[in-house]
Design an enzyme around this catalytic site. Structure first.
Site, PDB file in Angstrom:
ATOM      1  N   HIS A  30       1.016  -1.226  -0.082  1.00 32.67           N
ATOM      2  CA  HIS A  30      -0.086   0.110  -0.004  1.00 32.67           C
ATOM      3  C   HIS A  30       0.835   1.247  -0.038  1.00 32.67           C
ATOM      4  O   HIS A  30       1.509   1.582  -0.961  1.00 32.67           O
ATOM      5  CB  HIS A  30      -0.933  -0.086   1.192  1.00 32.67           C
ATOM      6  CG  HIS A  30      -1.985   1.014   1.190  1.00 32.67           C
ATOM      7  ND1 HIS A  30      -2.341   1.507   0.160  1.00 32.67           N
ATOM      8  CD2 HIS A  30      -2.953   1.554   2.023  1.00 32.67           C
ATOM      9  CE1 HIS A  30      -3.551   2.399   0.529  1.00 32.67           C
ATOM     10  NE2 HIS A  30      -3.890   2.261   1.744  1.00 32.67           N
TER      11      HIS A  30
ATOM     12  N   HIS B 269      -1.301  -1.502 -11.813  1.00 33.84           N
ATOM     13  CA  HIS B 269      -2.243  -1.051 -10.867  1.00 33.84           C
ATOM     14  C   HIS B 269      -3.551  -1.945 -10.955  1.00 33.84           C
ATOM     15  O   HIS B 269      -4.011  -2.227 -12.262  1.00 33.84           O
ATOM     16  CB  HIS B 269      -2.783   0.316 -11.109  1.00 33.84           C
ATOM     17  CG  HIS B 269      -3.223   1.305  -9.870  1.00 33.84           C
ATOM     18  ND1 HIS B 269      -4.561   0.911  -9.603  1.00 33.84           N
ATOM     19  CD2 HIS B 269      -2.597   1.746  -9.091  1.00 33.84           C
ATOM     20  CE1 HIS B 269      -4.933   1.432  -8.545  1.00 33.84           C
ATOM     21  NE2 HIS B 269      -3.859   2.230  -7.928  1.00 33.84           N
TER      22      HIS B 269
ATOM     23  N   ASP C  74       2.725   5.771  -7.141  1.00 28.74           N
ATOM     24  CA  ASP C  74       3.935   5.339  -6.210  1.00 28.74           C
ATOM     25  C   ASP C  74       5.262   5.692  -6.841  1.00 28.74           C
ATOM     26  O   ASP C  74       6.089   6.478  -6.340  1.00 28.74           O
ATOM     27  CB  ASP C  74       3.969   3.944  -5.828  1.00 28.74           C
ATOM     28  CG  ASP C  74       2.690   3.675  -5.052  1.00 28.74           C
ATOM     29  OD1 ASP C  74       2.336   4.336  -4.271  1.00 28.74           O
ATOM     30  OD2 ASP C  74       2.148   2.625  -5.335  1.00 28.74           O
TER      31      ASP C  74
END
Length: 407
Positions: free
Chosen positions: A261, A299, A344
């Site tokens: 995460h 993703h 990210d």
């Protein structure tokens, strides 16, 4: 009718997806199985894509019930008016967050997500009270990771806030702003302030970079919410037990730390550091040959790439960030793996370009996402229902003797 966006389908598209007639589609709508609303031109209706695809899945036999898989990005599990995810990016109460990030601040994004208009939660006077105990904990944890320091201080903050358990929507928004200001200040090892949050962060971590404040502002808005991700669902579950917003944010912070995460940004930063002094193509080719994955790419929701990442990388490119990281690396990895850049990786490039402190990827993520956790926790408290999912039992059949030997 023009082609529908990712959130809606036209009648023709919905009927084709389900392989049914328009009459059957209308029957599903009348039974409440598919949500429908007038389209922009008011001459036709549009239909929720997630309802159509959820119904299609329920009608298709599967060896494993859909809601019991380890990850299922398309399965809605509860109603929420806060946010949803489309291929064009997350939608915050009807507003695309990528558009919002062009000019807006995290504070204004918070008032949108919290659906507050009667008060100004971020008024100068609404700063958190810091007790002697909170100050002592913050000082003792000064060298700890920002997220750990924040958890420790927030654990005492509700006791210092006499309005922590208010049930009034405007009151909860005021509590929320105090939490966000306290969280940011604690992570920065500073006193709480009413200055704009992105300015505080830029001053503390990148005071010599003229582009830092605006880049951080954009990043915070892009990361403020992402529907029911793991940390947000954790925060909602915690809030459903009836606890206060401070404790709900602590639950979100704990869940965010995981490497699958919020911790993924730290892993993406390692990739960026590896590539600083090396040619991109040989490194990528070697890693692909070894079957390694690239942190910050791929993703479960965005099939064609994360719009939030592209927004941030484009902004970094405009301010002079190295083309190697804003363009070349994403393009080469996409070519080699078929996986597109996500937020990210963009966050890791931001940290590298602004020379922010080690670990600030996770801290920035937490600062921004705290706004979303507060929105979801407040909505859950307003509903007043306990979240109590069930598990599918796959253990030994009932009737087994407790004295049975194990090997």
């Amino acid at each position: 009718m023009k082609k529908s966006d990712g959130l809606y389908l036209s009648a023709r598209e919905a009927a084709a997806e389900l392989a049914i007639s328009p009459a059957t589609l209308y029957a599903y709508v009348s039974r409440g199985l598919i949500r429908s609303e007038p389209s922009a031109d008011s001459r036709s209706h549009r239909y929720r894509a997630e309802d159509v695809r959820g119904l299609k899945e329920r009608r298709t036999p599967s060896p494993e019930p859909r809601g019991l898989r380890s990850f299922d990005a398309d399965l809605p599990v509860m109603d929420s008016a806060i946010a949803t995810i489309t291929e064009d990016g997350p939608i915050y109460r009807g507003v695309n967050c990528v558009d919002l990030a062009e000019k807006d601040t995290l504070e204004h994004t918070a008032t949108l997500l919290w659906d507050v208009t009667g008060v100004d939660p971020f008024a100068p006077g609404n700063c958190p009270f810091v007790s002697d105990e909170m100050r002592a904990i913050a000082e003792a944890a000064r060298r700890a990771a920002p997220i750990d320091r924040a958890i420790a201080v927030l654990a005492l903050a509700a006791s210092a806030d006499p309005r922590a358990f208010t049930r009034a929507p405007d009151g909860r928004a005021m509590v929320g702003a105090r939490i966000v200001r306290l969280l940011v200040a604690t992570m920065l090892n500073r006193e709480p302030s009413s200055e704009p949050l992105h300015v505080q962060i830029a001053d503390a971590w990148a005071g010599d970079n003229k582009h830092a404040a605006d880049l951080i502002r954009r990043t915070l808005v892009l990361l403020a919410d992402h529907e029911l991700n793991a940390s947000t669902f954790t925060a909602r579950c915690a809030a459903s037990t009836g606890l206060n917003l401070y404790d709900a944010v602590i639950a979100g912070l704990a869940a965010l730390k995981g490497p699958k995460h919020g911790g993924a940004g730290v892993l993406a930063s390692r990739l960026v550091k590896t590539l600083v002094d090396q040619d991109v193509e040989p490194v990528i080719r070697e890693r692909v040959a070894l079957g390694e994955r690239f942190a910050g790419f791929g993703h479960g929701v965005y099939r064609r790439g994360d719009p939030r990442a592209q927004s941030l990388l484009d902004a970094l490119a405009r301010t002079g960030a190295a083309r190697k990281f804003t363009r070349e690396v994403p393009e080469r990895i996409a070519e080699a793996t078929g996986e597109f850049v996500n937020i990210d990786y963009a966050l890791a490039v931001l940290v590298h370009s602004l020379r922010l402190p080690v670990g600030s990827e996770l801290a920035l993520f937490a600062m921004a996402r705290s706004v979303g956790w507060i929105a979801h926790a407040s909505e859950q408290l307003q509903h007043g229902r306990l979240i109590r999912p069930r598990a599918r039992y796959v253990g030994p059949a009932p009737g087994r003797s407790a004295a049975a030997k194990t090997i």
